[in-house]
Design a protein around this motif. Sequence first.
Motif, mmCIF file in Angstrom:
data_model
loop_
_atom_site.group_PDB
_atom_site.id
_atom_site.type_symbol
_atom_site.label_atom_id
_atom_site.label_comp_id
_atom_site.label_asym_id
_atom_site.label_seq_id
_atom_site.Cartn_x
_atom_site.Cartn_y
_atom_site.Cartn_z
ATOM 1 N N ARG A 159 -1.271 -1.362 -4.394
ATOM 2 C CA ARG A 159 -2.356 -0.385 -4.401
ATOM 3 C C ARG A 159 -1.786 0.993 -4.068
ATOM 4 O O ARG A 159 -0.992 1.135 -3.135
ATOM 5 C CB ARG A 159 -3.438 -0.768 -3.387
ATOM 6 C CG ARG A 159 -4.149 -2.080 -3.734
ATOM 7 C CD ARG A 159 -4.987 -1.913 -4.991
ATOM 8 N NE ARG A 159 -5.717 -3.130 -5.360
ATOM 9 C CZ ARG A 159 -5.312 -3.989 -6.286
ATOM 10 N NH1 ARG A 159 -4.164 -3.765 -6.940
ATOM 11 N NH2 ARG A 159 -6.036 -5.043 -6.575
ATOM 12 N N HIS A 160 -2.221 2.000 -4.824
ATOM 13 C CA HIS A 160 -1.653 3.332 -4.710
ATOM 14 C C HIS A 160 -2.746 4.374 -4.513
ATOM 15 O O HIS A 160 -3.764 4.357 -5.211
ATOM 16 C CB HIS A 160 -0.852 3.679 -5.972
ATOM 17 C CG HIS A 160 0.266 2.728 -6.220
ATOM 18 N ND1 HIS A 160 1.568 2.992 -5.850
ATOM 19 C CD2 HIS A 160 0.271 1.478 -6.769
ATOM 20 C CE1 HIS A 160 2.325 1.961 -6.162
ATOM 21 N NE2 HIS A 160 1.560 1.031 -6.711
ATOM 22 N N THR A 161 -2.512 5.268 -3.566
ATOM 23 C CA THR A 161 -3.370 6.436 -3.368
ATOM 24 C C THR A 161 -2.535 7.674 -3.647
ATOM 25 O O THR A 161 -1.489 7.871 -3.031
ATOM 26 C CB THR A 161 -3.915 6.498 -1.936
ATOM 27 O OG1 THR A 161 -4.690 5.329 -1.678
ATOM 28 C CG2 THR A 161 -4.792 7.733 -1.749
ATOM 29 N N ARG A 183 -6.924 11.066 -4.953
ATOM 30 C CA ARG A 183 -7.725 11.650 -3.875
ATOM 31 C C ARG A 183 -7.432 13.147 -3.837
ATOM 32 O O ARG A 183 -6.290 13.565 -3.609
ATOM 33 C CB ARG A 183 -7.330 10.971 -2.568
ATOM 34 C CG ARG A 183 -8.053 11.391 -1.313
ATOM 35 C CD ARG A 183 -7.666 10.382 -0.236
ATOM 36 N NE ARG A 183 -8.096 10.764 1.090
ATOM 37 C CZ ARG A 183 -7.969 9.977 2.158
ATOM 38 N NH1 ARG A 183 -7.412 8.778 2.026
ATOM 39 N NH2 ARG A 183 -8.381 10.384 3.331
ATOM 40 N N THR A 191 1.253 5.441 -0.640
ATOM 41 C CA THR A 191 0.600 6.740 -0.740
ATOM 42 C C THR A 191 1.579 7.746 -1.329
ATOM 43 O O THR A 191 2.723 7.848 -0.877
ATOM 44 C CB THR A 191 0.119 7.226 0.636
ATOM 45 O OG1 THR A 191 -0.934 6.370 1.075
ATOM 46 C CG2 THR A 191 -0.401 8.647 0.564
ATOM 47 N N LYS A 229 -5.705 5.232 -7.114
ATOM 48 C CA LYS A 229 -6.804 6.143 -6.779
ATOM 49 C C LYS A 229 -6.231 7.546 -6.617
ATOM 50 O O LYS A 229 -5.193 7.721 -5.976
ATOM 51 C CB LYS A 229 -7.473 5.717 -5.467
ATOM 52 C CG LYS A 229 -8.142 4.362 -5.514
ATOM 53 C CD LYS A 229 -8.864 4.050 -4.215
ATOM 54 C CE LYS A 229 -7.896 3.876 -3.058
ATOM 55 N NZ LYS A 229 -8.591 3.481 -1.803
ATOM 56 N N ARG A 278 -0.796 2.155 5.672
ATOM 57 C CA ARG A 278 -0.011 2.168 4.439
ATOM 58 C C ARG A 278 1.417 1.725 4.738
ATOM 59 O O ARG A 278 1.873 1.779 5.876
ATOM 60 C CB ARG A 278 -0.048 3.525 3.763
ATOM 61 C CG ARG A 278 0.189 4.716 4.647
ATOM 62 C CD ARG A 278 -0.710 5.864 4.249
ATOM 63 N NE ARG A 278 -2.083 5.615 4.654
ATOM 64 C CZ ARG A 278 -3.169 5.936 3.939
ATOM 65 N NH1 ARG A 278 -3.041 6.533 2.779
ATOM 66 N NH2 ARG A 278 -4.378 5.682 4.384
ATOM 67 N N ARG A 284 0.856 -1.185 0.000
ATOM 68 C CA ARG A 284 0.000 0.000 0.000
ATOM 69 C C ARG A 284 0.895 1.238 0.000
ATOM 70 O O ARG A 284 1.617 1.476 0.959
ATOM 71 C CB ARG A 284 -0.902 -0.012 1.232
ATOM 72 C CG ARG A 284 -1.778 -1.258 1.359
ATOM 73 C CD ARG A 284 -2.272 -1.440 2.774
ATOM 74 N NE ARG A 284 -1.166 -1.601 3.724
ATOM 75 C CZ ARG A 284 -1.325 -1.682 5.049
ATOM 76 N NH1 ARG A 284 -2.526 -1.591 5.581
ATOM 77 N NH2 ARG A 284 -0.269 -1.823 5.836
ATOM 78 N N ALA A 292 -8.638 2.824 -10.436
ATOM 79 C CA ALA A 292 -8.847 2.302 -9.091
ATOM 80 C C ALA A 292 -9.356 0.852 -9.211
ATOM 81 O O ALA A 292 -10.065 0.515 -10.158
ATOM 82 C CB ALA A 292 -9.860 3.167 -8.355
#
Length: 288
Positions: free
Chosen positions: A110-112, A139, A89, A137, A155, A87, A133
Amino acid sequence: MGRKRRGERSAGQTTGPGPGTWEISTGTAELVADDFLDDAWTLQVNGVPSSHVVLGRPRELAFEYMRWIAAFTEEFVHSHLDPDALRVTHLGGAACTMARYFADVWPRSRHTVVELDAKLADLVREWFDIPRAPTVKIRVGEARAETAGFVPASRDVIIRDVFSGAVTPRPLTTVEFFRAAHASLAPGGLYVANCGDHSDLTGARAELAGMAEVFDHLSVIADPPMLKGRRYGNIILIGSDRELPVEGSPEAATIARSLLGGAVPAHLKDEDWTRRFLSGTRARHDGD
């Protein structure tokens, strides 16, 4: 019929990149076609080069500091984390270059991406081949406020690459921010920041002093002229509660080979060097 110029949109094309300037929420965004690579673009935000993207080639990183971040992060994840459950960010989005890169390296990660400018976020989705997504994603929000609201231990890696012009906003350089970032990392997670600094390196020292109050271990990556205080440039600041590679270790040697292979060779400085570098420096706090 005339020959289509590099980067020019075809008739009826409404999506995908094309040269031009757009109004965005925080000013202007300009796309400039790369003169040397097909389907390659530099995104300038308010006149400052912020991202470079080659369509269909997410592992093409034109900015040297991004290559440095990639080299260190890949080795760290390989040694300590599960890429299938990773995860990440990204504080600061622009064209989501690093999110595209790591999503390609680790397809199940998974990336924010936290991006301040809502219009820019919409445009880069339209222009570039950013994975959808839940892989990536976007944000919309201010990075400091978003970080303060992250769920604890939610994360594994945080990459901060936020600039207002050529300067990192001060609220993202204080002890209080580092505490919020640290709290949102799972145990043994990794914090990486791109710091743009002048030749006196006071900004990098102050950030590292703040990070030292929060993270157990620190490292630095930069090219030799930058480390010797000869010019303005990028210096990568690294923090973790997990031990980081030390000079002479196999992990440090692997990272060094990657750092020395680019057009701008860089050095990884371990904890001993970093602690000496920031010795006597006062950390920044919100109330200062």
